[in-house]
Design an enzyme around this catalytic site. Sequence first.
Site, PDB file in Angstrom:
ATOM      1  N   HIS A 211      15.207   8.675  20.533  1.00  0.00           N
ATOM      2  CA  HIS A 211      14.264   9.733  20.158  1.00  0.00           C
ATOM      3  C   HIS A 211      14.780  11.074  20.690  1.00  0.00           C
ATOM      4  O   HIS A 211      14.800  12.062  19.972  1.00  0.00           O
ATOM      5  CB  HIS A 211      12.886   9.412  20.719  1.00  0.00           C
ATOM      6  CG  HIS A 211      11.810  10.326  20.250  1.00  0.00           C
ATOM      7  ND1 HIS A 211      11.516  10.514  18.914  1.00  0.00           N
ATOM      8  CD2 HIS A 211      10.945  11.125  20.923  1.00  0.00           C
ATOM      9  CE1 HIS A 211      10.529  11.369  18.794  1.00  0.00           C
ATOM     10  NE2 HIS A 211      10.162  11.769  19.993  1.00  0.00           N
TER      11      HIS A 211
ATOM     12  N   CYS B 144       5.234  12.352  15.472  1.00  0.00           N
ATOM     13  CA  CYS B 144       6.683  12.210  15.335  1.00  0.00           C
ATOM     14  C   CYS B 144       7.153  10.756  15.266  1.00  0.00           C
ATOM     15  O   CYS B 144       8.350  10.495  15.161  1.00  0.00           O
ATOM     16  CB  CYS B 144       7.372  12.948  16.479  1.00  0.00           C
ATOM     17  SG  CYS B 144       6.877  14.681  16.538  1.00  0.00           S
TER      18      CYS B 144
ATOM     19  N   GLU C 147      12.710   8.049  28.339  1.00  0.00           N
ATOM     20  CA  GLU C 147      13.218   7.106  27.337  1.00  0.00           C
ATOM     21  C   GLU C 147      14.418   6.334  27.868  1.00  0.00           C
ATOM     22  O   GLU C 147      14.521   5.113  27.679  1.00  0.00           O
ATOM     23  CB  GLU C 147      13.596   7.845  26.053  1.00  0.00           C
ATOM     24  CG  GLU C 147      14.095   6.922  24.957  1.00  0.00           C
ATOM     25  CD  GLU C 147      14.482   7.638  23.678  1.00  0.00           C
ATOM     26  OE1 GLU C 147      14.719   6.964  22.663  1.00  0.00           O
ATOM     27  OE2 GLU C 147      14.546   8.888  23.693  1.00  0.00           O
TER      28      GLU C 147
ATOM     29  N   LYS D 276      18.969  14.544  16.932  1.00  0.00           N
ATOM     30  CA  LYS D 276      18.254  15.825  17.018  1.00  0.00           C
ATOM     31  C   LYS D 276      19.093  16.930  17.645  1.00  0.00           C
ATOM     32  O   LYS D 276      18.751  18.113  17.505  1.00  0.00           O
ATOM     33  CB  LYS D 276      16.956  15.638  17.806  1.00  0.00           C
ATOM     34  CG  LYS D 276      15.934  14.744  17.128  1.00  0.00           C
ATOM     35  CD  LYS D 276      14.679  14.605  17.976  1.00  0.00           C
ATOM     36  CE  LYS D 276      13.675  13.674  17.337  1.00  0.00           C
ATOM     37  NZ  LYS D 276      14.087  12.258  17.404  1.00  0.00           N
TER      38      LYS D 276
ATOM     39  N   HIS E 205      14.293  18.581  15.740  1.00  0.00           N
ATOM     40  CA  HIS E 205      13.250  17.562  15.684  1.00  0.00           C
ATOM     41  C   HIS E 205      12.461  17.740  14.402  1.00  0.00           C
ATOM     42  O   HIS E 205      11.703  18.702  14.256  1.00  0.00           O
ATOM     43  CB  HIS E 205      12.350  17.696  16.908  1.00  0.00           C
ATOM     44  CG  HIS E 205      11.404  16.551  17.100  1.00  0.00           C
ATOM     45  ND1 HIS E 205      11.206  15.586  16.140  1.00  0.00           N
ATOM     46  CD2 HIS E 205      10.602  16.213  18.148  1.00  0.00           C
ATOM     47  CE1 HIS E 205      10.325  14.710  16.588  1.00  0.00           C
ATOM     48  NE2 HIS E 205       9.938  15.074  17.801  1.00  0.00           N
TER      49      HIS E 205
ATOM     50  N   PHE F 140       2.877  12.240  19.603  1.00  0.00           N
ATOM     51  CA  PHE F 140       1.626  12.652  20.233  1.00  0.00           C
ATOM     52  C   PHE F 140       0.546  11.593  20.005  1.00  0.00           C
ATOM     53  O   PHE F 140       0.468  10.996  18.928  1.00  0.00           O
ATOM     54  CB  PHE F 140       1.142  13.963  19.620  1.00  0.00           C
ATOM     55  CG  PHE F 140       1.757  15.203  20.206  1.00  0.00           C
ATOM     56  CD1 PHE F 140       2.688  15.138  21.213  1.00  0.00           C
ATOM     57  CD2 PHE F 140       1.380  16.452  19.735  1.00  0.00           C
ATOM     58  CE1 PHE F 140       3.238  16.284  21.751  1.00  0.00           C
ATOM     59  CE2 PHE F 140       1.921  17.614  20.256  1.00  0.00           C
ATOM     60  CZ  PHE F 140       2.855  17.531  21.270  1.00  0.00           C
TER      61      PHE F 140
END
Length: 494
Positions: free
Chosen positions: A385, A245, A396, A416, A421, A480
Amino acid sequence: MATSASIGVAGKELGVISEASSPLKRYNGLRPLLGSKQMASFAAMRKPNGPFPSLPSLKSPRIRAVASPTVAAPKREKDPKKRIVVTGIGLVSVFGSDIDTFYNKLLEGQSGISLIDRFDASSYSVRFGGQIRDFSSKGYIDGKNDRRLDDCWRYCLVAGKRALDDANLGPEVLQSMDRSRIGVLVGTGMGGLTAFSNGVEALIQKGYKKITPFFIPYSITNMGSALLAIETGLMGPNYSISTACATANYCFYAAANHIRRGEADIMVAGGTEAAILPTGVGGFIACRALSQRNDEPQKASRPWDKDRDGFVMGEGSGVLIMESLEHARKRGATIIAEYLGGAITCDAHHMTDPRSDGLGVSSCIVKSLEDAGVSPEEVNYVNAHATSTLAGDLAEVNAIKKVFKDTSEMKMNGTKSMIGHCLGAAGGLEAIATIKAITTGWLHPTINQNNLEPDVTVDTIPNVKKKHEVNVAISNSFGFGGHNSVVVFAPFMP
């Protein structure tokens, strides 16, 4: 200027898989330190020409963040060959492919999340997402190729060509340019997942002879950049990046460096994804990552809200035309905004969990500001994010608060919350939202903010848009594997 002592806690897009539930142990990436006696005994234990025995259990030293020496005030790039400007933007989204429509829907706080009808999801524990409907590639892809292509590449081609058109780089203009100086770098986290799934199904049900010859070409992740180059004749640097991502931001960062090194004048860069299909949805359900708010899908994506229960899948493509200022001026291009810099780092820690010391993300923010030549005090907008996961959202925020000591004038929002996402395309679409915030002076809301976490002290633009003059903006994307990326944009100042 922030120092390395500013480093704080970070989070990946999924903060929901615990160490206990993962088959892989955590490894901090450091070798144990052995004393001279231990080294001697270890050497004695080794068999001649044989393997090393297992290491004794040793406690790794603790890493301590140390303040760096005082440095000079940052300076922005002055060389027009190395200054990077954005001269075109293109997208495919749940709100369509028109840039103004996309951003107006965001400003209105409209959710694009709905029940999935692309396949029968009635037996799935998650039955909703940011599914694109009524997509048209007319005028951008010929009918024969359109029928064959995976949606991932259809979205990429349309977004890329629309970005080129927006930059006044249509086919006739490109014919007269040195196309060896124009590159393409559009990445994807998952690749041609439909093509891959269909190929595997054909193999299992009918045997290898029934696999289409397009199975491999339309599955591999580099095909978006390749197809866009083939369609437009762009012969500059061409490849893809796949960092989950964080993909699109990695592409922006790499594309800018190609221009700064003099390897290209223009780069077509961004991300694309089309994973709302049985394999994609089923896979993320298995990760226990998705919201299961099936009765209220439009309220499911709710970053920083106490009642969040996971992220919502989305899809689409977001592409920027990045160009050296010198080249843009020579051809009389309209300059939309400026890319000041960026950074990428790796946690080197765990597949999905962030480092407990937060060095990865916080250092990435600091490095991005150093690359951009701006101080933390100049930043007054963060496109976060913010995936709507329990751990990731707060991690975050904590990292942001560590780097930016005074957030009283800062605004932060989560795109998002409305489009879901979009995985490898997320950074591309969010970069466009960031640039539109700069050009319009309006920040879109973070919707579904009804019960804000008390630790979130930065203004998240809850539920209603706000007027805000952006000085410097950052856009965060994490993936990831511990992949962290931050890009920095600002209004263009001649």
